[in-house]
Design a protein around this motif. Structure first.
Motif, PDB file in Angstrom:
ATOM      1  N   TRP A 225      -3.162   4.062   1.351  1.00 20.47           N
ATOM      2  CA  TRP A 225      -3.674   3.249   2.437  1.00 20.47           C
ATOM      3  C   TRP A 225      -4.482   4.065   3.453  1.00 20.47           C
ATOM      4  O   TRP A 225      -5.274   3.505   4.199  1.00 20.47           O
ATOM      5  CB  TRP A 225      -2.517   2.573   3.174  1.00 20.47           C
ATOM      6  CG  TRP A 225      -1.838   1.503   2.396  1.00 20.47           C
ATOM      7  CD1 TRP A 225      -1.794   1.357   1.039  1.00 20.47           C
ATOM      8  CD2 TRP A 225      -1.103   0.408   2.938  1.00 20.47           C
ATOM      9  NE1 TRP A 225      -1.064   0.257   0.700  1.00 20.47           N
ATOM     10  CE2 TRP A 225      -0.623  -0.351   1.841  1.00 20.47           C
ATOM     11  CE3 TRP A 225      -0.774   0.010   4.230  1.00 20.47           C
ATOM     12  CZ2 TRP A 225       0.148  -1.496   2.011  1.00 20.47           C
ATOM     13  CZ3 TRP A 225      -0.014  -1.129   4.394  1.00 20.47           C
ATOM     14  CH2 TRP A 225       0.439  -1.884   3.302  1.00 20.47           C
TER      15      TRP A 225
ATOM     16  N   LYS B 280      -8.123  -4.704   1.875  1.00 25.40           N
ATOM     17  CA  LYS B 280      -7.053  -5.245   1.024  1.00 25.40           C
ATOM     18  C   LYS B 280      -7.405  -5.102  -0.455  1.00 25.40           C
ATOM     19  O   LYS B 280      -6.579  -4.670  -1.265  1.00 25.40           O
ATOM     20  CB  LYS B 280      -6.814  -6.708   1.381  1.00 25.40           C
ATOM     21  CG  LYS B 280      -5.782  -7.420   0.506  1.00 25.40           C
ATOM     22  CD  LYS B 280      -4.386  -6.845   0.668  1.00 25.40           C
ATOM     23  CE  LYS B 280      -3.759  -7.264   1.979  1.00 25.40           C
ATOM     24  NZ  LYS B 280      -2.337  -6.817   2.059  1.00 25.40           N
TER      25      LYS B 280
ATOM     26  N   HIS C 113     -10.402  -8.067   4.477  1.00 20.06           N
ATOM     27  CA  HIS C 113     -10.434  -8.388   3.047  1.00 20.06           C
ATOM     28  C   HIS C 113     -10.862  -7.209   2.180  1.00 20.06           C
ATOM     29  O   HIS C 113     -10.275  -6.956   1.115  1.00 20.06           O
ATOM     30  CB  HIS C 113     -11.375  -9.569   2.818  1.00 20.06           C
ATOM     31  CG  HIS C 113     -11.466  -9.997   1.387  1.00 20.06           C
ATOM     32  ND1 HIS C 113     -10.373 -10.444   0.657  1.00 20.06           N
ATOM     33  CD2 HIS C 113     -12.525 -10.026   0.526  1.00 20.06           C
ATOM     34  CE1 HIS C 113     -10.751 -10.738  -0.568  1.00 20.06           C
ATOM     35  NE2 HIS C 113     -12.047 -10.492  -0.677  1.00 20.06           N
TER      36      HIS C 113
ATOM     37  N   SER D 268     -14.751  -7.695  -3.867  1.00 16.52           N
ATOM     38  CA  SER D 268     -14.444  -8.224  -2.532  1.00 16.52           C
ATOM     39  C   SER D 268     -15.508  -9.187  -2.023  1.00 16.52           C
ATOM     40  O   SER D 268     -15.295  -9.867  -1.013  1.00 16.52           O
ATOM     41  CB  SER D 268     -14.263  -7.078  -1.531  1.00 16.52           C
ATOM     42  OG  SER D 268     -15.466  -6.350  -1.362  1.00 16.52           O
TER      43      SER D 268
ATOM     44  N   ARG E 291      -7.180  -1.382  -1.494  1.00 16.22           N
ATOM     45  CA  ARG E 291      -5.810  -0.892  -1.659  1.00 16.22           C
ATOM     46  C   ARG E 291      -5.146  -1.449  -2.906  1.00 16.22           C
ATOM     47  O   ARG E 291      -4.404  -0.733  -3.598  1.00 16.22           O
ATOM     48  CB  ARG E 291      -4.995  -1.264  -0.420  1.00 16.22           C
ATOM     49  CG  ARG E 291      -5.395  -0.482   0.829  1.00 16.22           C
ATOM     50  CD  ARG E 291      -4.638  -0.969   2.056  1.00 16.22           C
ATOM     51  NE  ARG E 291      -4.969  -0.171   3.238  1.00 16.22           N
ATOM     52  CZ  ARG E 291      -4.507  -0.429   4.459  1.00 16.22           C
ATOM     53  NH1 ARG E 291      -3.702  -1.479   4.662  1.00 16.22           N
ATOM     54  NH2 ARG E 291      -4.835   0.346   5.470  1.00 16.22           N
TER      55      ARG E 291
END
Length: 409
Positions: free
Chosen positions: A62, A251, A248, A110, A254
């Protein structure tokens, strides 16, 4: 160092200092934080960090202090001197990845969903080409490939198909060194509400800053010129929509798991400190090499943006500080001549990749673009006689002598 990177007035100052914060132990350079996880002082602190109420590191997939410095330095370089639509210094968010392909995967997944289409041009990096043509279609995402140097064709395609959601540019392109007009294409794309992304690997932020022309995302294989020494694989995705990047896009990054690591980030940070001085030498040497190759009887064509013979010379001059350190050229006698030439090299190296201090040459049709069907390679200008060259920072006379002896019978 000044706390505000915008108070620094030179690109090299940004390259050396941006992103660095004082280390608790006063280390000159940010250490390699080789820790997979980070401890909490108390349970409540862990809860606050997971909820986003408190900033801090949790797990190195992260985020990691060494990675963070590399990210902030790249963001500072890409935004240096660039203003947002309100006339303020542009703010960017960078996410470092384990490779350029990992960063590209985050970008596409994404921003696109099943039923969407991506508009791009031919002569992309072979991996990018395969990703948009082989990996995306089973996910319901179609790639449309046209010659985006023709603005009329580009607009006609945007106008005709409302399913096109992204315009993806790679300029200069690999390996034919084609160059598209970032500003004009972005202006067109925005008329049709398209997201615009640009691969800036070949140019680097020293030579070209796509955010200046309104793009939404910039992507790099940091393995290349940003690292500059061939010591670490990496990629970075930068975006100007900070909320989306922190939300987003982060996310997706990750969950896909394409995170970088502290050692490669450390090496990348060291490499970026010398970006300006390296790029100046790369470009100087490439111009000398291109002039030699253009005059040699064994060569039928040289693709270098610094030559007036290049069809995209003026486009490159408009948006690039210098023509770059990459070129390609065609051997008159095709594949056999190419192999013979490559085998005779003495100082210059036979290797794929690019952007290192040493000069690298490869044969795209049989190497970097081997998986692209031959008929498509021919359409894109990737012939069996084409050789790609990443011009290094060695003494230029030594590069020229090696090329001359390898070209001569």
């Amino acid at each position: 160092m000044p706390d505000n990177k915008n108070s620094l007035t030179g690109f090299s100052s940004i390259a050396v200092h941006a992103g660095h914060t004082k280390d608790p132990n006063n280390a000159h350079l940010t250490p390699i934080y080789a820790s997979s996880t980070y401890v909490f002082d108390e349970a409540e602190q862990g809860m606050r960090r997971f909820s986003g109420e408190e900033k801090g590191y949790i797990y190195s997939r992260w985020g990691n202090p060494t990675i963070a410095e590399a990210e902030e330095k790249i963001a500072a370089l890409e935004s240096f001197g660039v203003m947002d639509k309100n006339g303020n210094a542009l703010q960017l968010k960078a996410i470092l990845h384990s490779s350029g392909m990992a960063a590209l995967s985050t970008l596409l997944i994404s921003n696109l969903k099943s039923g969407d289409k991506i508009l791009t041009h031919f002569s992309l990096y072979g991996g990018s080409q395969e990703l948009v043509e082989k990996i995306l279609p089973p996910l319901g995402i179609e790639a449309i490939i046209v010659d985006l140097r023709d603005l009329n064709k580009a607009e006609a395609m945007m106008k005709a198909d409302a399913k096109i959601k992204m315009l993806y540019l790679e300029t200069p392109a690999n390996p034919t060194i084609q160059c598209v007009d970032i500003e004009e294409l972005t202006n067109l794309a925005k008329q049709y509400s398209l997201t615009v992304a640009c691969d800036n690997t070949f140019a680097t932020p020293y030579l070209q800053q796509p955010f200046k022309y309104g793009v939404d995302f910039v992507f790099h294989s940091t393995t290349k010129f940003l690292n500059g020494h061939g010591t670490a694989i990496g990629g970075v995705l930068l975006g100007k929509d900070i909320e989306k990047m922190n939300g987003h896009v982060t996310k997706v990054h990750r969950l896909l798991g394409g995170n970088s690591n502290s050692f490669d980030a450390f090496l990348l940070t060291l490499g970026m400190k010398t970006l300006e001085v390296r790029m100046e030498r790369h470009c100087h040497n490439a111009m000398e090499v291109a002039a030699l190759l253009e005059s040699h009887p064994a060569i039928s064509k040289v693709n270098y943006l610094g030559l007036h013979s290049h069809p995209d010379y003026y486009t490159a001059a408009k948006q690039m500080r210098h023509p770059g350190g990459m070129l390609s050229f065609e051997m008159k006698d095709g594949l056999e001549a190419s192999k013979k030439f490559i085998d005779k090299l003495q100082m210059c190296l036979r290797a794929v990749s690019l952007g290192t201090c040493d000069t690298l040459l490869c044969h795209p049709a049989s190497m970097t673009h081997f998986s692209v069907p031959k008929e498509k390679r021919a359409l894109y200008g990737i012939t069996d006689g084409l050789i790609r060259m990443s011009v290094g920072i060695e003494n230029v006379q030594d590069i020229l002598m090696d090329l001359e002896q390898a070209l001569n019978p």
